[in-house]
Write a protein that holds these residues in place. Structure first.
Motif, mmCIF file in Angstrom:
data_model
loop_
_atom_site.group_PDB
_atom_site.id
_atom_site.type_symbol
_atom_site.label_atom_id
_atom_site.label_comp_id
_atom_site.label_asym_id
_atom_site.label_seq_id
_atom_site.Cartn_x
_atom_site.Cartn_y
_atom_site.Cartn_z
ATOM 1 N N ASP A 1 50.090 15.073 -0.778
ATOM 2 C CA ASP A 1 49.525 16.426 -0.726
ATOM 3 C C ASP A 1 48.485 16.551 0.372
ATOM 4 N N ASN A 2 47.691 15.483 0.563
ATOM 5 C CA ASN A 2 46.654 15.519 1.602
ATOM 6 C C ASN A 2 47.279 15.617 2.997
ATOM 7 N N ILE A 3 48.391 14.913 3.191
ATOM 8 C CA ILE A 3 49.063 14.955 4.493
ATOM 9 C C ILE A 3 49.579 16.363 4.773
ATOM 10 N N TYR B 1 48.445 19.072 3.509
ATOM 11 C CA TYR B 1 47.267 19.922 3.684
ATOM 12 C C TYR B 1 46.780 19.878 5.131
ATOM 13 N N PHE B 2 46.672 18.668 5.685
ATOM 14 C CA PHE B 2 46.209 18.541 7.071
ATOM 15 C C PHE B 2 47.231 19.101 8.062
ATOM 16 N N TRP C 1 49.168 21.670 7.516
ATOM 17 C CA TRP C 1 48.993 23.133 7.494
ATOM 18 C C TRP C 1 47.739 23.553 8.247
#
Length: 249
Positions: free
Chosen positions: A2-4, A6-7, A9
């Protein structure tokens, strides 16, 4: 994971908004420079700039905007300027519609205050038509103007010089079709119209004989449409040209 995403986007959004922010910052700097020129020259500055700048997302063009004051906007700016206030028009254009150029030129000609047109790089075709309305044309030493001979569209999507069409029709050919003859009729009317517009624009600063000579020179197609008229040649032609280009322009 999810963090990947997020970055990713965030990067995508930054790629989209940074060009918009740069555009706004550039417009603000341009506006500040225009206001500085107005204070220094006690004039109203108007820009007519046909310059394409592209914004991109991840390297792929997604939008493009043309920084251009069309005829409606320029006419509005002229009308909003007090009649006695000098007008400074910054002109950078490859040309355009004769109708739009004529509208702007006639509005400038009617303005009672001094009209100065600055050409930092080039003002070709319809741009030259607009420049002819000026009391003074200020050109960079390397800037150019161009002929104003009208161009007519053809079926292949290109353009023919109206003067060249008329020249071709002078040669005998019994097999010409009606479309060619109609095109020749339109070409003749187009050349006559542009000649009259140029004559009326330059008559204020020229005697009738010189005005007629200049109108014919610029409209009869003796040069190719992209022929560069240098500052020196423009002076020799009798146009009110100078090289006193302010650094801010």
């Amino acid at each position: 994971m999810d963090n990947i995403l997020y970055f990713i986007w965030i990067i995508v959004l930054l790629q989209f908004f940074i060009p918009l922010l740069q555009k706004r910052m550039l417009a603000a700097r341009r506006l500040a420079t225009m206001r500085s020129v107005e204070r220094k020259r006690q004039s109203r500055v108007i820009t007519l700039i046909h310059r394409q700048e592209t914004m991109a997302l991840l390297g792929f063009p997604i939008a493009r905007y043309i920084d251009i004051e069309d005829s409606e906007q320029v006419l509005r700016a002229i009308r909003m300027t007090p009649e006695e206030t000098p007008l400074d028009l910054i002109l950078h254009s490859p040309g355009g519609l004769v109708l739009a150029s004529e509208q702007i030129a006639c509005a400038l000609k009617r303005h009672k205050g001094k009209v100065t047109i600055f050409v930092p790089h080039y003002a070709m075709s319809g741009g030259t038509l607009v420049a002819l309305a000026a009391d003074e044309i200020v050109m960079d030493p390397d800037a150019v103007l161009g002929p104003v001979d009208p161009q007519l569209g053809n079926a292949q999507g290109g353009y023919y010089s109206a003067a060249s069409i008329l020249k071709a029709l002078e040669k005998p050919n019994p097999n010409r079709d009606d479309q060619t003859l109609i095109l020749g009729d339109i070409a003749g009317k187009a050349v006559e119209k542009v000649y009259k517009v140029v004559y009326d624009l330059v008559l204020e600063h020229q005697n009738p004989e010189k005005a007629a000579e200049l109108a014919k020179m610029l409209s009869d197609g003796r040069w190719t449409h992209d022929y560069p008229i240098s500052c020196e040649q423009a002076k020799e032609m009798g146009l009110p040209v100078s090289n006193d280009m302010p650094k801010e322009i």
